[in-house]
Design a protein around this motif. Structure first.
Motif, PDB file in Angstrom:
ATOM      1  N   GLY A   1       0.818  -1.199   0.000  1.00  0.00           N
ATOM      2  CA  GLY A   1       0.000   0.000   0.000  1.00  0.00           C
ATOM      3  C   GLY A   1       0.857   1.256   0.000  1.00  0.00           C
ATOM      4  N   TRP A   2       0.220   2.407  -0.292  1.00  0.00           N
ATOM      5  CA  TRP A   2       0.952   3.679  -0.360  1.00  0.00           C
ATOM      6  C   TRP A   2       1.666   3.985   0.957  1.00  0.00           C
TER       7      TRP A   2
ATOM      8  N   SER B   1       5.899  -1.023  14.089  1.00  0.00           N
ATOM      9  CA  SER B   1       5.710  -2.193  13.227  1.00  0.00           C
ATOM     10  C   SER B   1       4.258  -2.631  13.089  1.00  0.00           C
ATOM     11  N   TRP B   2       3.445  -2.377  14.104  1.00  0.00           N
ATOM     12  CA  TRP B   2       2.062  -2.861  14.071  1.00  0.00           C
ATOM     13  C   TRP B   2       1.107  -1.904  13.355  1.00  0.00           C
ATOM     14  N   PHE B   3       1.528  -0.668  13.080  1.00  0.00           N
ATOM     15  CA  PHE B   3       0.579   0.328  12.596  1.00  0.00           C
ATOM     16  C   PHE B   3       0.255   0.248  11.105  1.00  0.00           C
ATOM     17  N   PRO B   4       1.184  -0.127  10.215  1.00  0.00           N
ATOM     18  CA  PRO B   4       0.813  -0.248   8.803  1.00  0.00           C
ATOM     19  C   PRO B   4      -0.388  -1.167   8.578  1.00  0.00           C
ATOM     20  N   THR B   5      -0.501  -2.217   9.380  1.00  0.00           N
ATOM     21  CA  THR B   5      -1.659  -3.108   9.264  1.00  0.00           C
ATOM     22  C   THR B   5      -2.948  -2.331   9.496  1.00  0.00           C
TER      23      THR B   5
ATOM     24  N   LEU C   1      -6.186  -1.654   6.943  1.00  0.00           N
ATOM     25  CA  LEU C   1      -7.560  -2.001   7.297  1.00  0.00           C
ATOM     26  C   LEU C   1      -8.465  -0.773   7.256  1.00  0.00           C
ATOM     27  N   GLU C   2      -7.961   0.338   7.742  1.00  0.00           N
ATOM     28  CA  GLU C   2      -8.737   1.581   7.751  1.00  0.00           C
ATOM     29  C   GLU C   2      -9.116   1.975   6.325  1.00  0.00           C
TER      30      GLU C   2
ATOM     31  N   ARG D   1      -3.910   9.983   5.328  1.00  0.00           N
ATOM     32  CA  ARG D   1      -5.018   9.118   5.757  1.00  0.00           C
ATOM     33  C   ARG D   1      -6.343   9.869   5.732  1.00  0.00           C
ATOM     34  N   GLN D   2      -6.321  11.135   6.078  1.00  0.00           N
ATOM     35  CA  GLN D   2      -7.551  11.915   6.167  1.00  0.00           C
ATOM     36  C   GLN D   2      -8.233  12.102   4.823  1.00  0.00           C
ATOM     37  N   LYS D   3      -7.481  11.976   3.738  1.00  0.00           N
ATOM     38  CA  LYS D   3      -8.066  12.128   2.405  1.00  0.00           C
ATOM     39  C   LYS D   3      -9.140  11.080   2.152  1.00  0.00           C
TER      40      LYS D   3
END
Length: 274
Positions: free
Chosen positions: A76-77, A87-91, A95-96, A146-148
């Motif tokens: 993903g971008w 390390s856990w946040f890209p997941t 999902l978001e 992300r807000q886009k």
């Protein structure tokens, strides 16, 4: 991760062990475990063989899951920001971006999808003490990117309950907080956003366990996922009994909080006091 949890449910429904599933694709039991947890990439052939083993013969369902496997292997971008992310946040970001509904309760600070740039900078700088200015800017840039999604053509429904504590706790100076409160008032008018404020005056409530987010997806056969962020890791819960508990807590929070219109009035009151 979504595909892995779906494959796990299919396997369990057929009463097939991980060892037997691994044997069918010439892999170990631990490989199946990692696949079901979404920690390894998926080979199309493996997914097709597992679906056959699990008795999935409907062509539409097979095609949908194989397509999901191919999507899961595409970076993903957000992966370009992996150097400044835990390390856990890209997941979670993945999902978001796939969710059609996001429901959340926040108590520490304003949700990332609703933060102004100045407020986000203050939050990130405080959370990344010792980081270079460039790394802080990159983390803020990711948050704004992300807000886009929230204002895109395929924008999800976003239901958020903000504890009054998140609105009164200052990040940045007085002007930063005023700008943030004004932004919340404006964004709460969007048709896909339902913003409520849980006021101090209510007292104890069902959000006693802390902040959480529930992600729901357009594919009816994909389970909801509850995201719980911790200091050094995060939990992703998709078992029905776990999700139900958090859904009940959020529903109670929504019932106990003032509605969107009354919550805007509360925000305007806080803005006048700031």
């Amino acid at each position: 991760m979504l595909l892995g949890s779906h494959l796990r449910r299919l396997r369990e429904a057929r009463g097939i062990t991980r060892e037997a599933a691994g044997y069918s694709i010439r892999a170990s039991e631990s490989k199946i475990s990692r696949m079901e947890l979404g920690r390894v990439s998926f080979k199309t052939r493996d997914v097709e063989d597992l679906l056959t083993l699990y008795g999935i013969t409907d062509e539409a369902e097979r095609t949908s899951l194989v397509s999901l496997a191919k999507e899961a292997n595409v970076a993903g971008w957000w992966h370009s920001y992996s150097d400044v992310l835990p390390s856990w946040f890209p997941t979670y970001v993945g999902l978001e971006g796939a969710a059609h509904q996001i429901r959340s309760y926040e108590v520490q600070f304003v949700h990332g999808l609703l933060q102004t740039e100045a407020y986000a900078h203050a939050v990130v700088a405080r959370g990344m003490k010792g980081a270079s200015a460039a790394d802080v800017e990159r983390r803020v840039a990711l948050r704004l990117e992300r807000q886009k999604y929230l204002v895109s053509e395929k924008a999800p429904e976003f239901h958020i309950v903000l504890d009054e504590a998140a609105l009164r706790r200052p990040y940045g100076d007085r002007e930063v907080m005023r700008e943030q409160l004004q932004h919340l008032i404006e964004v709460s008018e969007r048709p896909n956003v339902r913003l409520q404020v849980m006021p101090f005056s209510f007292g104890g409530h069902s959000g006693e366990s802390g902040s959480f987010t529930i992600l729901s997806f357009p594919e009816s056969d994909l389970s909801d996922v509850v995201y719980l962020e911790q200091l050094t890791s995060a939990l992703y819960l998709d078992k029905r009994e776990d999700v139900t508990q958090y859904e009940s807590a959020l529903k109670q929070l929504q019932q106990d909080s003032p509605g969107p219109s009354e919550s805007r009035d509360l925000l305007r009151g806080l803005l006048q006091l700031s």
